[in-house]
Design a protein around this motif. Sequence first.
Motif, PDB file in Angstrom:
ATOM      1  N   ARG A 172       0.842  -1.196   0.000  1.00 31.31           N
ATOM      2  CA  ARG A 172       0.000   0.000   0.000  1.00 31.31           C
ATOM      3  C   ARG A 172       0.875   1.242   0.000  1.00 31.31           C
ATOM      4  O   ARG A 172       1.933   1.267   0.605  1.00 31.31           O
ATOM      5  CB  ARG A 172      -0.907   0.036   1.233  1.00 31.31           C
ATOM      6  N   MET A 173       0.421   2.278  -0.667  1.00 28.47           N
ATOM      7  CA  MET A 173       1.135   3.543  -0.718  1.00 28.47           C
ATOM      8  C   MET A 173       0.804   4.342   0.541  1.00 28.47           C
ATOM      9  O   MET A 173      -0.319   4.307   1.040  1.00 28.47           O
ATOM     10  CB  MET A 173       0.727   4.346  -1.952  1.00 28.47           C
ATOM     11  N   LEU A 174       1.797   5.056   1.047  1.00 29.38           N
ATOM     12  CA  LEU A 174       1.629   5.883   2.229  1.00 29.38           C
ATOM     13  C   LEU A 174       2.296   7.223   1.961  1.00 29.38           C
ATOM     14  O   LEU A 174       3.477   7.262   1.597  1.00 29.38           O
ATOM     15  CB  LEU A 174       2.286   5.207   3.443  1.00 29.38           C
ATOM     16  N   ALA A 175       1.574   8.292   2.112  1.00 31.83           N
ATOM     17  CA  ALA A 175       2.151   9.627   1.940  1.00 31.83           C
ATOM     18  C   ALA A 175       2.514  10.174   3.320  1.00 31.83           C
ATOM     19  O   ALA A 175       1.722  10.077   4.259  1.00 31.83           O
ATOM     20  CB  ALA A 175       1.155  10.547   1.256  1.00 31.83           C
ATOM     21  N   VAL A 176       3.708  10.721   3.426  1.00 27.82           N
ATOM     22  CA  VAL A 176       4.183  11.249   4.702  1.00 27.82           C
ATOM     23  C   VAL A 176       4.733  12.655   4.486  1.00 27.82           C
ATOM     24  O   VAL A 176       5.521  12.868   3.560  1.00 27.82           O
ATOM     25  CB  VAL A 176       5.305  10.345   5.283  1.00 27.82           C
ATOM     26  N   ARG A 177       4.350  13.582   5.320  1.00 28.47           N
ATOM     27  CA  ARG A 177       4.898  14.932   5.260  1.00 28.47           C
ATOM     28  C   ARG A 177       6.072  15.011   6.221  1.00 28.47           C
ATOM     29  O   ARG A 177       5.946  14.691   7.396  1.00 28.47           O
ATOM     30  CB  ARG A 177       3.850  15.967   5.648  1.00 28.47           C
ATOM     31  N   LEU A 178       7.217  15.438   5.696  1.00 28.13           N
ATOM     32  CA  LEU A 178       8.426  15.583   6.503  1.00 28.13           C
ATOM     33  C   LEU A 178       8.836  17.046   6.537  1.00 28.13           C
ATOM     34  O   LEU A 178       8.642  17.766   5.552  1.00 28.13           O
ATOM     35  CB  LEU A 178       9.581  14.778   5.901  1.00 28.13           C
ATOM     36  N   PRO A 179       9.450  17.467   7.620  1.00 26.57           N
ATOM     37  CA  PRO A 179      10.051  18.808   7.611  1.00 26.57           C
ATOM     38  C   PRO A 179      11.086  18.877   6.486  1.00 26.57           C
ATOM     39  O   PRO A 179      11.711  17.867   6.135  1.00 26.57           O
ATOM     40  CB  PRO A 179      10.722  18.904   8.985  1.00 26.57           C
ATOM     41  N   LYS A 180      11.264  20.051   5.918  1.00 23.31           N
ATOM     42  CA  LYS A 180      12.169  20.208   4.775  1.00 23.31           C
ATOM     43  C   LYS A 180      13.567  19.678   5.067  1.00 23.31           C
ATOM     44  O   LYS A 180      14.187  19.037   4.213  1.00 23.31           O
ATOM     45  CB  LYS A 180      12.239  21.670   4.354  1.00 23.31           C
ATOM     46  N   ALA A 181      14.077  19.929   6.262  1.00 23.95           N
ATOM     47  CA  ALA A 181      15.437  19.492   6.598  1.00 23.95           C
ATOM     48  C   ALA A 181      15.544  17.968   6.589  1.00 23.95           C
ATOM     49  O   ALA A 181      16.518  17.412   6.071  1.00 23.95           O
ATOM     50  CB  ALA A 181      15.857  20.043   7.962  1.00 23.95           C
ATOM     51  N   GLU A 182      14.552  17.278   7.136  1.00 24.11           N
ATOM     52  CA  GLU A 182      14.580  15.812   7.150  1.00 24.11           C
ATOM     53  C   GLU A 182      14.418  15.254   5.746  1.00 24.11           C
ATOM     54  O   GLU A 182      15.074  14.278   5.375  1.00 24.11           O
ATOM     55  CB  GLU A 182      13.493  15.258   8.070  1.00 24.11           C
ATOM     56  N   ALA A 183      13.556  15.867   4.955  1.00 25.36           N
ATOM     57  CA  ALA A 183      13.366  15.412   3.578  1.00 25.36           C
ATOM     58  C   ALA A 183      14.667  15.573   2.788  1.00 25.36           C
ATOM     59  O   ALA A 183      15.032  14.689   2.002  1.00 25.36           O
ATOM     60  CB  ALA A 183      12.229  16.192   2.920  1.00 25.36           C
ATOM     61  N   ALA A 184      15.374  16.675   3.017  1.00 34.07           N
ATOM     62  CA  ALA A 184      16.639  16.903   2.321  1.00 34.07           C
ATOM     63  C   ALA A 184      17.683  15.876   2.741  1.00 34.07           C
ATOM     64  O   ALA A 184      18.425  15.360   1.893  1.00 34.07           O
ATOM     65  CB  ALA A 184      17.135  18.326   2.594  1.00 34.07           C
ATOM     66  N   ARG A 185      17.753  15.586   4.040  1.00 36.80           N
ATOM     67  CA  ARG A 185      18.697  14.580   4.527  1.00 36.80           C
ATOM     68  C   ARG A 185      18.392  13.218   3.923  1.00 36.80           C
ATOM     69  O   ARG A 185      19.298  12.483   3.513  1.00 36.80           O
ATOM     70  CB  ARG A 185      18.633  14.491   6.045  1.00 36.80           C
ATOM     71  N   LEU A 186      17.127  12.876   3.861  1.00 37.60           N
ATOM     72  CA  LEU A 186      16.713  11.588   3.303  1.00 37.60           C
ATOM     73  C   LEU A 186      17.078  11.498   1.824  1.00 37.60           C
ATOM     74  O   LEU A 186      17.619  10.493   1.359  1.00 37.60           O
ATOM     75  CB  LEU A 186      15.208  11.399   3.512  1.00 37.60           C
ATOM     76  N   LYS A 187      16.802  12.559   1.089  1.00 36.25           N
ATOM     77  CA  LYS A 187      17.119  12.584  -0.342  1.00 36.25           C
ATOM     78  C   LYS A 187      18.628  12.480  -0.566  1.00 36.25           C
ATOM     79  O   LYS A 187      19.081  11.746  -1.450  1.00 36.25           O
ATOM     80  CB  LYS A 187      16.579  13.867  -0.960  1.00 36.25           C
ATOM     81  N   THR A 188      19.412  13.183   0.263  1.00 36.42           N
ATOM     82  CA  THR A 188      20.870  13.129   0.141  1.00 36.42           C
ATOM     83  C   THR A 188      21.381  11.724   0.421  1.00 36.42           C
ATOM     84  O   THR A 188      22.230  11.204  -0.308  1.00 36.42           O
ATOM     85  CB  THR A 188      21.529  14.139   1.104  1.00 36.42           C
ATOM     86  N   LEU A 189      20.877  11.090   1.473  1.00 37.01           N
ATOM     87  CA  LEU A 189      21.279   9.729   1.805  1.00 37.01           C
ATOM     88  C   LEU A 189      20.955   8.777   0.655  1.00 37.01           C
ATOM     89  O   LEU A 189      21.790   7.957   0.265  1.00 37.01           O
ATOM     90  CB  LEU A 189      20.588   9.268   3.089  1.00 37.01           C
ATOM     91  N   ALA A 190      19.762   8.883   0.130  1.00 38.18           N
ATOM     92  CA  ALA A 190      19.349   8.007  -0.967  1.00 38.18           C
ATOM     93  C   ALA A 190      20.266   8.195  -2.174  1.00 38.18           C
ATOM     94  O   ALA A 190      20.705   7.219  -2.790  1.00 38.18           O
ATOM     95  CB  ALA A 190      17.895   8.292  -1.334  1.00 38.18           C
TER      96      ALA A 190
END
Length: 79
Positions: free
Chosen positions: A9-27
């Motif tokens: 199942r798909m799940l949409a999650v809202r993250l603070p911008k800083a956490e989203a950026a960290r996650l994207k960088t890690l990926a």
Amino acid sequence: MTAPARNARMLAVRLPKAEAARLKTLAKRTGRSVSHYARQAIAEFLDEREDYLIALARLEKGEPTVGLKDLERRLGLAD
């Protein structure tokens, strides 16, 4: 961890911008997807929370506990 099954199942999650950026960088650094790390984080959280709730229920029932030193001794980890 394997890729999600087709019946996932798909799940949409809202993250603070800083956490989203960290996650994207890690990926990007690791060649993994953002979804991979989100699934991994959720799975680890669920495992930890379920263990915590089991332990709490056992404490509330008054079941016996084992101290750290005794546990280390039982596992052969004592100095």
